[in-house]
Design a protein around this motif. Sequence first.
Motif, PDB file in Angstrom:
ATOM      1  N   PHE A 152      17.009  -2.702  37.401  1.00  0.00           N
ATOM      2  CA  PHE A 152      18.260  -2.390  38.101  1.00  0.00           C
ATOM      3  C   PHE A 152      17.964  -2.344  39.595  1.00  0.00           C
ATOM      4  CE2 PHE A 152      21.356   0.470  39.998  1.00  0.00           C
ATOM      5  CZ  PHE A 152      22.544  -0.057  39.512  1.00  0.00           C
ATOM      6  N   THR A 197      27.073  -5.023  38.434  1.00  0.00           N
ATOM      7  CA  THR A 197      27.659  -3.858  37.766  1.00  0.00           C
ATOM      8  C   THR A 197      28.985  -3.456  38.393  1.00  0.00           C
ATOM      9  OG1 THR A 197      26.363  -2.383  39.203  1.00  0.00           O
ATOM     10  CG2 THR A 197      25.408  -2.994  37.078  1.00  0.00           C
ATOM     11  N   ASN A 234      31.710   3.316  34.942  1.00  0.00           N
ATOM     12  CA  ASN A 234      30.485   3.186  34.156  1.00  0.00           C
ATOM     13  C   ASN A 234      29.329   3.836  34.907  1.00  0.00           C
ATOM     14  OD1 ASN A 234      28.844   2.267  32.022  1.00  0.00           O
ATOM     15  ND2 ASN A 234      28.330   0.396  33.125  1.00  0.00           N
ATOM     16  N   ASN A 255      25.801   3.342  33.465  1.00  0.00           N
ATOM     17  CA  ASN A 255      25.465   1.973  33.058  1.00  0.00           C
ATOM     18  C   ASN A 255      25.338   1.847  31.533  1.00  0.00           C
ATOM     19  OD1 ASN A 255      25.272   0.831  35.729  1.00  0.00           O
ATOM     20  ND2 ASN A 255      23.366   1.969  35.947  1.00  0.00           N
ATOM     21  N   ARG A 301      27.772  -2.558  28.531  1.00  0.00           N
ATOM     22  CA  ARG A 301      26.976  -3.766  28.748  1.00  0.00           C
ATOM     23  C   ARG A 301      27.821  -5.010  28.482  1.00  0.00           C
ATOM     24  NH1 ARG A 301      21.507  -2.391  29.085  1.00  0.00           N
ATOM     25  NH2 ARG A 301      21.432  -0.167  29.653  1.00  0.00           N
ATOM     26  N   ASP A 337      30.548   7.185  41.253  1.00  0.00           N
ATOM     27  CA  ASP A 337      30.303   5.798  40.807  1.00  0.00           C
ATOM     28  C   ASP A 337      31.072   4.866  41.712  1.00  0.00           C
ATOM     29  OD1 ASP A 337      29.405   3.658  39.340  1.00  0.00           O
ATOM     30  OD2 ASP A 337      31.101   3.720  37.980  1.00  0.00           O
TER      31      ASP A 337
END
Length: 358
Positions: free
Chosen positions: A68, A241, A313, A316, A319, A349
């Motif tokens: 990441f 993301t 999210n 994370n 997916r 986030d």
Amino acid sequence: MNSKRVRLILLGLVLVLASAFGTYALLARLRSTSNVLTLYGNVDIREVQVAFNDSDRIARMLVQEGDFVRPGELLAELDSRRYGANADQARRTVEAQQQTLDRLLNGSRPEEIVQARSTMEALQATMRDTEVTYRRNLELRRAQVIPQQALDDSQSQYKAAVGNYNAARQVWILAVKGPRIEDIENARAALRADEATLAFSERELADTKLYAHSDGVIEDRILEPGDMASPGVPAFTMALTNPLWVRAYVPEPYIGRIYLGMNASITTDSFPGKAFQGWIGYISPTAEFTPKNVETPELRTRLVYQVRVYACNPQNELRLGMPATVTVALGQPIPSASQVKDLGCGEQDHAAGQPEIH
């Protein structure tokens, strides 16, 4: 013959009644869930091909598949020796041109002016001495005391002294006045051109380092150290993301009951009992036939509209490709345009905070 006709008529009635019963059952189902819209879809994200902006051999690759990465994180480096040398040469050229411009702006030093004046005065004295000699020889020649050659020599010496004095005087005048404005502007323009060359060289040197431009996960490491990189050859494939959404399809009867900004709840089989906050951020302007992967067999032949339900999210957990169920409570108050624009997941986030409203 009559019995056959009777059987056909009875069969037709049965089919009509079955069709009516099916339609009634479908309408009853829609009415029973009219306050809640349940959609089925899959998590979707964007992918980018990350490539260098320069061409050279790769010196280092610093991330692996599955890592990441954050914005500004260094991913890889090229061999920068050639670009570093070019930048250093351009930097020295700028320094030299800056000194030339400074010399012109500062003008002549006092010592240079004094030197030019001293030279002019010395040549002026020489000019006067040769003038006296020439005039004396002119009188002597008239008296037939000296030959004509002696007079000619003294005259040539006098003219040369006058020329030397005039030249020295102009040098002194220029030293006092300083450089011309045109020369200064020309030197300034040359400095700007050299600075532009330096900026370009430094940009090339900086481009030997490949940085992540946003949050994401490395999916594929395409090149390796020693490979020749170029802008047209990606070094990594990165899954972003932000934004992240669930791609789902809304039946045509419900399209008039949803709108941008509606709150939604997203659940997945991977995290039973956990609901992710979401909102409708995109409604397709065109209809299409129900895709095969939508689990609504009774509506398979009907037209549907694609929607994107953006999701928060923070951990994370969602997916790419993950099946998801979206629940939308109908009858929500319609948000204003400013409220739709400000939709997001908050500071916790921020990367997944802003949907792409279409």
